[in-house]
Enzyme design. Structure first.
Site, short mmCIF file in Angstrom:
data_model
loop_
_atom_site.label_atom_id
_atom_site.label_comp_id
_atom_site.label_asym_id
_atom_site.label_seq_id
_atom_site.Cartn_x
_atom_site.Cartn_y
_atom_site.Cartn_z
N ASN A 1 0.87 -1.18 0.00
CA ASN A 1 0.00 0.00 0.00
C ASN A 1 0.91 1.23 0.00
O ASN A 1 1.51 1.55 1.01
CB ASN A 1 -0.89 -0.03 1.26
CG ASN A 1 -1.71 1.24 1.41
OD1 ASN A 1 -1.75 2.09 0.51
ND2 ASN A 1 -2.38 1.38 2.55
N LYS B 1 0.13 4.27 -0.18
CA LYS B 1 -0.49 5.46 0.43
C LYS B 1 -0.25 6.68 -0.48
O LYS B 1 -0.19 6.53 -1.69
CB LYS B 1 0.04 5.65 1.85
CG LYS B 1 -0.11 4.36 2.68
CD LYS B 1 0.11 4.53 4.15
CE LYS B 1 -0.10 3.19 4.85
NZ LYS B 1 0.04 3.28 6.29
N HIS C 1 -9.43 1.28 5.17
CA HIS C 1 -8.12 1.42 5.81
C HIS C 1 -8.25 2.34 7.03
O HIS C 1 -9.06 3.27 7.02
CB HIS C 1 -7.11 1.99 4.81
CG HIS C 1 -5.72 1.94 5.35
ND1 HIS C 1 -5.23 2.91 6.20
CD2 HIS C 1 -4.73 1.03 5.19
CE1 HIS C 1 -3.98 2.59 6.53
NE2 HIS C 1 -3.65 1.45 5.94
N GLU D 1 -6.58 4.74 7.99
CA GLU D 1 -6.44 6.18 7.68
C GLU D 1 -7.72 6.73 7.07
O GLU D 1 -8.07 7.89 7.29
CB GLU D 1 -5.21 6.38 6.76
CG GLU D 1 -3.92 6.19 7.56
CD GLU D 1 -2.78 5.53 6.79
OE1 GLU D 1 -2.80 5.55 5.55
OE2 GLU D 1 -1.87 5.00 7.46
N GLU E 1 -5.16 -4.81 10.64
CA GLU E 1 -4.14 -3.79 10.81
C GLU E 1 -4.38 -3.04 12.12
O GLU E 1 -5.17 -2.07 12.15
CB GLU E 1 -4.17 -2.79 9.64
CG GLU E 1 -3.90 -3.43 8.30
CD GLU E 1 -3.32 -2.43 7.30
OE1 GLU E 1 -2.27 -2.71 6.74
OE2 GLU E 1 -3.92 -1.35 7.11
N GLY F 1 2.71 2.31 10.81
CA GLY F 1 3.68 3.41 10.68
C GLY F 1 4.43 3.74 11.95
O GLY F 1 5.03 4.80 12.05
N SER G 1 3.62 -2.10 10.28
CA SER G 1 5.07 -2.18 10.50
C SER G 1 5.66 -3.53 10.10
O SER G 1 6.54 -4.08 10.79
CB SER G 1 5.42 -1.84 11.95
OG SER G 1 5.06 -0.49 12.24
N GLY H 1 3.03 -1.09 4.24
CA GLY H 1 3.06 0.34 3.92
C GLY H 1 4.48 0.77 3.61
O GLY H 1 5.00 0.57 2.51
N GLY H 2 5.13 1.39 4.58
CA GLY H 2 6.44 2.00 4.37
C GLY H 2 7.45 1.11 3.66
O GLY H 2 8.15 1.58 2.74
P1 13P Z 1 3.20 0.45 7.61
O1 13P Z 1 3.71 -0.83 7.01
O2 13P Z 1 3.94 1.65 7.14
O3 13P Z 1 3.12 0.34 9.11
O4 13P Z 1 1.70 0.66 7.10
C1 13P Z 1 0.81 -0.41 7.20
C2 13P Z 1 -0.41 -0.09 6.45
O5 13P Z 1 -1.17 0.80 6.82
C3 13P Z 1 -0.68 -0.85 5.23
O6 13P Z 1 -1.96 -0.63 4.75
#
Ligand code: 13P
Length: 256
Positions: free
Chosen positions: A9, A11, A100, A102, A171, A177, A217, A238-239
């Site tokens: 993802n 983002k 999600h 967010e 999640e 994050g 993470s 994510g990251g």
């Molecule tokens: P991170 O891997 O950056 O923690 O993000 C997870 C996420 O929100 C994937 O949708």
């Protein structure tokens, strides 16, 4: 056995140019092993909507699937700023991340809205990835399972015959994050409860078929121990999906 899904993802990161470069690097790393990897795992990336056309072009001929991060529940209409399932399908998008954390916490999306999106995705032959997860406060109060299972049941309301096309992503909000992933044991406890709830909703066959991803993470260092748990069927990253090297390493996860 369920095939894993390793999904990135992105983002609100990258531009069309940097996305093309990242996809080229990923393909350099992963394409040579595509046949072996495809035996037991699917791979997907979800760029920002405006980058999807460039990403689709850069992915031509690859087995990496294309996902979206969000969509509206109507196919078309007066919804300024929104995009719909048919618009995504046209570019070969196969999956869409919905609900999600967010979207829930920054943009105020609730379970009913998310449910309408899930139903629209299924109607339009997209595979929804429904995200669920508790905040730190909810966990500290002992409410993790009631929060997560509530989001699950409301998010999947009225999903019947197409349930096997659904993917669930657990999640935990406190793990997104933050560099603080859920331990494999913490994640498995919730994944097991989600699987049980899916059995009640859709029956054994569907519940044993559909995938439950862990997100929050995920890194090359922790992915192996996470996917070693029986009900963790891959990762939503994510990251660590923004660098070809780390995402490719996560794609190559092995059971510990
Ligand atoms: P991170 O891997 O950056 O923690 O993000 C997870 C996420 O929100 C994937 O949708």
């Amino acid at each position: 056995m369920r095939k894993w899904l390793i999904a990135g993802n992105w983002k609100m990161n990258l531009t069309a140019n940097s996305a093309r470069a990242l996809i080229a690097d990923l393909r350099k790393d992963l394409d040579r092993d595509a046949a072996v990897l495809a035996r037991d795992r699917d791979i997907m990336i979800a760029p920002p909507a405006v980058i999807i056309p460039a990403a689709a072009q850069a992915l031509a001929g690859s087995s990496i699937a294309l996902g979206a991060q969000n969509m509206h529940f109507e196919d078309k209409g007066a919804f300024t700023g929104e995009i719909s399932a048919p618009m995504l399908s046209q570019f070969g998008v196969s999956h869409v991340i919905l609900g999600h954390s967010e979207r829930r916490h920054i943009f105020g999306e609730g379970d009913d809205l998310i449910n309408r999106k899930v139903l629209s995705a299924l109607k339009n032959r997209l595979s929804p990835i429904l995200c669920v997860g508790e905040t730190e406060q909810e966990r500290d109060r002992g409410n993790t399972l009631s929060v997560v299972l509530g989001q699950l049941e409301r998010g999947l309301a009225a999903v019947n015959d197409q349930s096997e096309r659904v993917t669930v992503a657990y999640e935990p909000v406190w793990a997104i994050g933050t560099g603080r992933n859920a331990t494999p044991e913490q994640a498995q406890e919730v994944h097991g409860a989600i699987r049980e709830a899916l059995r009640d909703l859709f029956g054994h066959q569907a519940a044993d078929t559909l995938r439950i991803l862990y997100g929050g993470s995920v890194t090359p260092e922790n992915v192996d121990s996470l996917v070693s748990k029986p009900d963790i069927d891959g990762a939503l990253v994510g990251g660590a999906s923004l660098k070809a090297e780390s995402f490719a390493r996560i794609v190559r996860a092995r059971r510990a």
